[in-house]
Motif scaffolding. Sequence first.
Motif, short mmCIF file in Angstrom:
data_model
loop_
_atom_site.label_atom_id
_atom_site.label_comp_id
_atom_site.label_asym_id
_atom_site.label_seq_id
_atom_site.Cartn_x
_atom_site.Cartn_y
_atom_site.Cartn_z
N GLN A 6 0.83 -1.21 0.00
CA GLN A 6 0.00 0.00 0.00
C GLN A 6 0.87 1.26 0.00
O GLN A 6 0.62 2.19 -0.76
N VAL A 56 -5.32 9.61 3.13
CA VAL A 56 -6.05 8.35 3.31
C VAL A 56 -6.16 8.09 4.81
O VAL A 56 -5.54 8.78 5.61
N THR A 57 -6.93 7.09 5.18
CA THR A 57 -7.01 6.72 6.59
C THR A 57 -5.93 5.69 6.91
O THR A 57 -5.42 5.01 6.01
N ASP A 59 -6.53 3.03 8.42
CA ASP A 59 -7.19 1.77 8.08
C ASP A 59 -6.95 1.39 6.62
O ASP A 59 -6.72 0.23 6.30
N TYR A 60 -6.98 2.38 5.73
CA TYR A 60 -6.74 2.13 4.31
C TYR A 60 -5.37 1.49 4.10
O TYR A 60 -5.22 0.60 3.27
N ASN A 63 -5.44 -2.27 4.52
CA ASN A 63 -6.33 -3.05 3.65
C ASN A 63 -5.70 -3.16 2.29
O ASN A 63 -5.30 -2.18 1.70
N ASP A 71 -13.25 1.59 -3.27
CA ASP A 71 -13.54 2.83 -2.56
C ASP A 71 -15.04 2.90 -2.29
O ASP A 71 -15.85 2.46 -3.09
#
Length: 124
Positions: A6, A56-57, A59-60, A63, A71
């Motif tokens: 990510q 972004v968060t 959490d993102y 993931n 999204d």
Amino acid sequence: MDIGKQIKTLRLGKALTQTGMAEILGVSKSTMSNYERNISTPDPDTLRKIASYFDVTVDYLFNDMTDSPRDIIKEGTAYHPDKALNKDEWNAISYYRRLSDEQKDFIKGQMIQLYQKSSSSNKG
């Protein structure tokens, strides 16, 4: 959960080198490399810096959404996770989020005008 993938995807999306990203985060290039190779995980403060920088968060980051973006699109109060954004849509939203309120209002006005123009030309 491939946080390294990510981070790397986000970094490359901004055309940043590992050295450049390391400078932004205040870590060494080797630490940045270790994050991307999942040898180490950023501490909570660094995770917040990464999330904030890329809008972004946290959490993102945890993931794995790089293979098929999922999204969440909000329409009123209903969320529609099945409507994935393509790369151009994701980029447009990413840029939009960085604009001032005045610039956002201008863009919204332009979009409405384009939509109305295309709607009226499709009727005729």
